[in-house]
Design a protein around this motif. Structure first.
Motif, PDB file in Angstrom:
ATOM      1  N   TRP A  38     -20.889   1.182 -13.594  1.00  9.07           N
ATOM      2  CA  TRP A  38     -21.704   0.472 -14.507  1.00  9.07           C
ATOM      3  C   TRP A  38     -21.539   0.254 -15.214  1.00  9.07           C
ATOM      4  O   TRP A  38     -21.430   1.028 -16.176  1.00  9.07           O
ATOM      5  N   SER A  49     -22.807  -1.803  -9.376  1.00 12.08           N
ATOM      6  CA  SER A  49     -23.527  -2.255 -10.437  1.00 12.08           C
ATOM      7  C   SER A  49     -24.878  -1.439  -9.388  1.00 12.08           C
ATOM      8  O   SER A  49     -25.299  -1.087  -8.257  1.00 12.08           O
ATOM      9  N   MET A  89     -23.926  -8.131 -14.577  1.00 10.19           N
ATOM     10  CA  MET A  89     -22.774  -7.802 -14.011  1.00 10.19           C
ATOM     11  C   MET A  89     -21.964  -9.569 -14.077  1.00 10.19           C
ATOM     12  O   MET A  89     -22.076 -10.195 -14.872  1.00 10.19           O
ATOM     13  N   SER A 133     -17.501   1.718 -18.741  1.00 10.45           N
ATOM     14  CA  SER A 133     -18.758   1.618 -17.287  1.00 10.45           C
ATOM     15  C   SER A 133     -18.668   2.973 -17.117  1.00 10.45           C
ATOM     16  O   SER A 133     -18.476   3.753 -18.178  1.00 10.45           O
TER      17      SER A 133
END
Length: 489
Positions: free
Chosen positions: A358, A340, A326, A353
């Protein structure tokens, strides 16, 4: 010196009782915190924030509802009745270790019973015996988001120090009963979830707290003491057994090279990761938390011997989950965010992603392994790593999940790079070995396993198990000790 994976490296996969077992109302089992986690199409299923909050009103509504359709963790995937089949499928893949948890509310339905449920202990006897029979090591998580709901309603969860004694009674029961067959233990799953997913981790309900943040950190302190005491008791009963601590690893990068962003990243690393591991591995509260507690007006209550307990009973290994990295910034205004594990993050433009937002970052795993090992120099154990995706079962009962193979192979490659860097790693268990109900959103559509389970979000389906393409791929990875990571269909 050349570093490489040892021949006895612990390859495997993981599940949790609250997401797999089902049978929530059988043989006297009590409700757990996960049994009140609702799934509703009215909620944005890819927005975890909509699922994290819990109130007394929601708990009461769940307790008055006897079904499983909107509370999917109550039915799970029926591992309670199908454990032999599921364990055999994992053994066929060549697993060396099978990570699972023991439901606290099954063994002690309210958490306060003087004696454990013999019926439930016999069930776990059978599960552990089957794992050992199939040639695998059991890796047991003692508490994995399934504490008895009765302890929430009566004490506001881990905010009350009395939960230490109830947990220790539970843990010691397991050590005495299973300690000769279980070598590896984890005290709490993702203990830092107490800050981000408070209810399922600690049972603390915000509307029952006069100072919610104070109660959150007090609850975590009580869990620290419980984990240390459990480690001591386990070593007393079985000196060769190993007890690990576990966190959800939040690998964080600064949004820019601006010093303020870099400093923010450093502080986030301390608050999100290192606070928990420093206490459980170094055996003391780090000094940087003093400033944070003063700033937030948090005044933890310590018993006279708490610091001594922490100092003398540190973890044997550090386990962690890793799914993504992140980004953080000192000033987040205008920056795009994404989901996330357990919390939201600024989106990293350099990463792709998953369907749930995520961010996929294999190199972040190598970075995490190196930073953890540099800091603690104790064995590491990757106990969760995987990709949640909407798998499609074809008419001939196949699942062509090359995207999962790609995700896992790239992460294993970086794990091997970390081993070459000199990092000592005990094992690697994917999340998950078989499709189970999602922890964050209580849905089946978000699938992680090598084995497809025919079940939809509302509990409809045959429950038949089908091997995905990733099943044979992982079987070959284990057989070659990761010498072969390419997929050949």
């Amino acid at each position: 010196m050349e570093y490489k994976l040892p021949k006895d490296f612990l390859w495997g996969g993981a599940i949790a009782a609250c997401q797999a077992e089902g049978a929530y109302d059988e043989r006297g089992r009590g409700l757990s915190v996960s049994d009140v986690a609702i799934f509703s199409t009215a909620i944005d299923r890819k927005n975890l924030e909509a699922h994290r909050s819990m109130t007394t009103e929601k708990i009461t509504a769940a307790m008055n509802y006897n079904g499983t359709d909107i509370y999917p963790k109550r039915h799970g995937i029926d591992f309670f009745n199908r454990y032999k089949e599921d364990i055999a499928l994992c053994a066929e893949m060549g697993f060396k270790v099978f990570r699972f948890s023991i439901a606290w509310s099954r063994v002690f339905p309210t958490g306060e019973e003087a004696a454990a449920s013999e019926d439930s202990l016999e069930f776990y006897d059978n599960v552990i015996n089957e794992i050992v029979k199939q040639g695998m090591q059991p890796l047991v998580t003692i508490s994995h988001f399934e504490m008895p709901l009765a302890l929430v309603n009566k004490y506001n969860g881990w905010a009350d120090r009395r939960l230490i004694d109830y947990y220790i009674r539970f843990a010691e029961t397991l050590f005495v009963r299973y300690g000769q067959k279980v070598k590896y233990w984890i005290t709490f799953n993702e203990i830092n979830a107490g800050r981000f997913s408070t209810f399922k981790s600690t049972g603390v309900v915000e509307d029952k707290s006069e100072n919610f943040q104070q109660d959150c950190y007090q609850a975590v302190h009580h869990q620290f003491i419980a984990a240390a005491l459990a480690t001591k008791i386990c070593h007393t009963h079985n000196p060769d057994n190993q007890v690990g601590c576990m966190i959800a690893r939040f690998t964080t990068y600064p949004a820019t090279s601006h010093p303020d962003d870099v400093m923010k990243m450093h502080i986030d690393e301390q608050l999100d990761n290192y606070f928990y591991t420093d206490v459980m591995i170094k055996g003391k509260y780090p000094r940087y938390m003093t400033r944070y507690f003063q700033k937030e007006n948090i005044n933890l209550v310590f018993a006279d011997n708490d610091l001594e307990i922490l100092k003398n009973n540190t973890a044997d290994f550090l386990a962690f989950s890793y799914y993504m990295s992140m980004v953080t910034a000192a000033h987040q205004g205008g920056l795009e965010e994404t989901e996330s594990n357990l919390k939201r993050s600024i989106k990293n433009p350099f990463l792709e992603s998953s369907e749930w937002g995520w961010q996929i970052d294999p190199v972040g795993l190598r970075y995490s392994l190196n930073t953890f090992y540099d800091r603690y120099e104790i064995p590491l154990f990757i106990v969760e790593n995987g990709l949640g995706a909407e798998d499609i079962l074809t008419e001939d009962n196949k699942v062509h999940d090359t995207y999962r193979i790609d995700y896992l192979s790239r992460h294993i490659e970086q794990m091997l790079e970390a081993v070459k860097d000199g990092v000592e790693i005990l094992g690697y268990t994917t999340w998950s070995s078989i499709d189970i109900v999602s922890s964050g959103t209580s849905e089946m559509s978000k699938r992680y396993g090598f084995i497809y389970v025919d079940l939809d979000d509302f509990g409809k389906g045959s429950l038949n198990r089908y091997k995905k393409d990733s099943y044979d791929w992982y079987k070959n990875v284990i057989a070659t000790n990761a010498a072969e990571l390419e997929y050949n269909d």
